[in-house]
Write a protein that holds these residues in place. Structure first.
Motif: not given
Length: 550
Positions: A135-144, A151-154, A164-175
């Motif tokens: 899995f990937l551990g990362h921030n999700v909505e409504n969690h502190k 995110s479970r990987l295959t 595969t993730f759809t990500l907003e460009t310029g917004r850092i994705f930490k995991f």
């Protein structure tokens, strides 16, 4: 002679000024880390706050992409303006002032689109258990806080795991890579969290590798008194694990006529099986010919018994010992432990501090069943010290089926553990079913909250097969829910650990009771008509008592 000190003082001042001037030049690129291809990219160069204004300063710029293609080579401008296509770039600035020189570099990316498709490819360590998912551990909505199963990987065609993730460009994705829990998280070579900060800017595959599941520090000489653990579903076999100078174990139905058990000796201790046990019988065992005589009694199947439930004995040794001494006065025929037996499961001294010293010596002869928690940290020492190959099990005690679940490894539908749980529940013929796992699917205390993956994957099984009671820990606060689709969920108080601040304003309507700031345990009486739970805390008070009836 009187002027000598003044001369020396002047020399010191001059030397200090020269030393300071050596540090005057310090190149610094002022730029962002992310740009759109439609905008003008301005790179500003600066030197120190106190330059030598009498000397000429020259600026030399170089900007190259990942293929070392150069896009700028400017010699004398303090800043440069560029317009670049999608890509990753490195800017280099060299400032010269006389004989002094300083260089700075800055990486930045340029995006053409607002969102991109990024495939995260994780190559796990070679010692990853074959039954685990990644899995990937990362921030999700409504969690502190980050969620370790966000995110479970295959599994890919090779040893990799992808998503595969759809990500907003310029917004850092930490995991961070995990195996579904913070007890099985990736670590770097220094044993720190293996976190990745990725700046999305184009469609690409990002490979994550080179991490571990943690480095074990095992003191093989750690003295461990004998611990009795369940070894079969029907109580026909028990396992004794220990590490003392005695390497022999004798057992039998009386204190004198005993036989020698077959002992397996490992580099970290010994273990022996006591087999062919019969219901309702008392058995005796001892280490060596003159060792302490320890007895245990197998269930007699009359349908009535008492057991104790504990969790989270992580760091308050005095509380653990005091409460353990108290709970054994109720003469439980079984103890279930809902995880976090210590604070750092990778370190032997941590096991000794809160488990082997203040807990194990006082429960001799009482079978122990444990569901691992996140602080067991990948369960390497957990397996060694408790003599277990896998960390989930089921057994029948009198009229009750117990399911010890490893919520720190993979239990998603189709996994080995999921199939094991489903089979045990489907084939159950006992009156009562009690599940023990570390992280509750229904916990409303603002510390770790509910484990939503357990809720998604396992709660449907609990409800389908009529589980009566689920015992958990993890939150360090006592909580009991109202029956949720006929299942009652209890978060046990910690046996000895730090506790969070009270925050009852976030109580959920499904929560029946929350009690903060207590160490304690549960004494549970079971008979054919019902289950009665009493929760006692360190000062001797009972903070909750309730019953479940058919």
């Amino acid at each position: 002679m009187k002027k000598l000190p003044i001369i020396i003082l002047n020399l010191i001042i001059i030397s200090a000024l020269l030393t300071a001037s050596d540090k005057d030049i310090q190149a610094k690129i002022k730029a962002k880390s992310f740009y759109k291809s439609t905008e003008i990219i301005t790179l500003n160069g600066s030197k120190s706050d106190f330059p030598d204004k009498k000397k000429k300063t020259t600026y030399s710029w170089s900007v190259i992409d990942e293929n070392t293609q150069e896009f700028a080579n400017n010699q004398n401008d303090e800043k440069i303006d560029l317009q670049l296509n999608e890509g990753r770039y490195t800017a280099k600035l060299t400032i010269k002032q006389g004989k002094k020189k300083s260089t700075d570099t800055k990486e930045f990316v340029v995006a053409e689109k607002d969102t991109v498709q990024v495939t995260i490819k994780v190559i796990p360590p070679d010692d990853t258990p074959g039954y685990d998912y990644i899995f990937l551990g990362h921030n999700v909505e409504n969690h502190k806080e980050w969620v370790p199963y966000a995110s479970r990987l295959t599994k890919g065609s090779d040893s990799s795991w992808v998503k595969t993730f759809t990500l907003e460009t310029g917004r850092i994705f930490k995991f961070q890579p995990t195996r579904g829990s913070w007890g099985t998280k990736g670590r770097d070579k220094h044993d720190s969290d293996f976190n990745t900060s990725y700046m999305p800017f184009r469609d690409e595959t990002v490979t994550i590798s080179g991490f571990t599941w943690g480095n074990v520090v095992d003191n093989k000489k750690l003295q461990r008194e004998p611990l009795l653990v369940l070894n079969s579903e029907d109580y026909s076999s028990m396992k004794v694990v220990w590490n003392t100078d005695e390497k022999n174990l004798f057992y039998g139905e009386n204190e004198t006529n005993q036989i020698e058990a077959s002992v397996k000796i490992y580099e970290y201790g010994m273990e022996a099986l006591i087999n062919d046990l019969k219901p309702g019988k008392t058995y005796y065992f001892r280490l060596g010919l003159n060792g302490e005589k320890i007895s245990f009694t197998t269930p007699d199947n009359d349908g009535s018994f008492t057991f104790a439930a504990v969790a989270d004995g992580q760091n308050i040794k005095s509380s653990i010992e005091k409460l353990t001494k108290k709970l054994v006065t109720y003469k439980p025929s079984l103890i279930v432990y809902a995880g976090d037996l210590m604070n750092n499961g990778l370190k032997a001294f941590s096991w000794d501090l809160t488990f082997f010293t203040p807990f194990v010596p006082f429960i001799k002869g009482i079978p122990l069943a444990v569901a691992p928690g996140n602080h067991e940290e990948s369960a390497v020492l957990f397996n060694r010290y408790l003599g277990q190959e896998k960390n989930w099990k089921t057994f029948v005690h009198e009229n009750t089926r117990f399911l010890m679940i490893d919520a720190e490894s993979t239990y998603v539908k189709g996994s080995e553990q999921y199939n094991f749980i489903e089979k045990a529940l489907k084939e159950n013929k006992s009156t009562w079913i009690i599940v023990v796992n570390h992280e509750s699917p229904y916990a409303f205390i603002p510390r770790h909250y509910s484990n939503l993956l357990v809720r998604e994957e396992l709660v449907p099984l609990f409800e389908q097969y009529n589980v009566n009671l689920v015992l958990s820990g993890h939150n360090h606060v006592y909580e009991r829910t109202k029956p949720i689709n006929k299942v009652t969920y209890v978060t046990l108080p910690c046996l000895g650990s730090n506790k969070p601040k009270e925050a009852v304003d976030e109580k959920d309507a499904r929560s029946e009771i929350q009690v903060f700031n207590n160490n304690g345990f549960a004494i549970i009486n079971v008979d054919p008509k019902g289950i009665r739970v009493s929760v006692e805390v360190e000062n001797g008070d009972f903070i909750d008592t309730f019953s479940i009836v058919k």
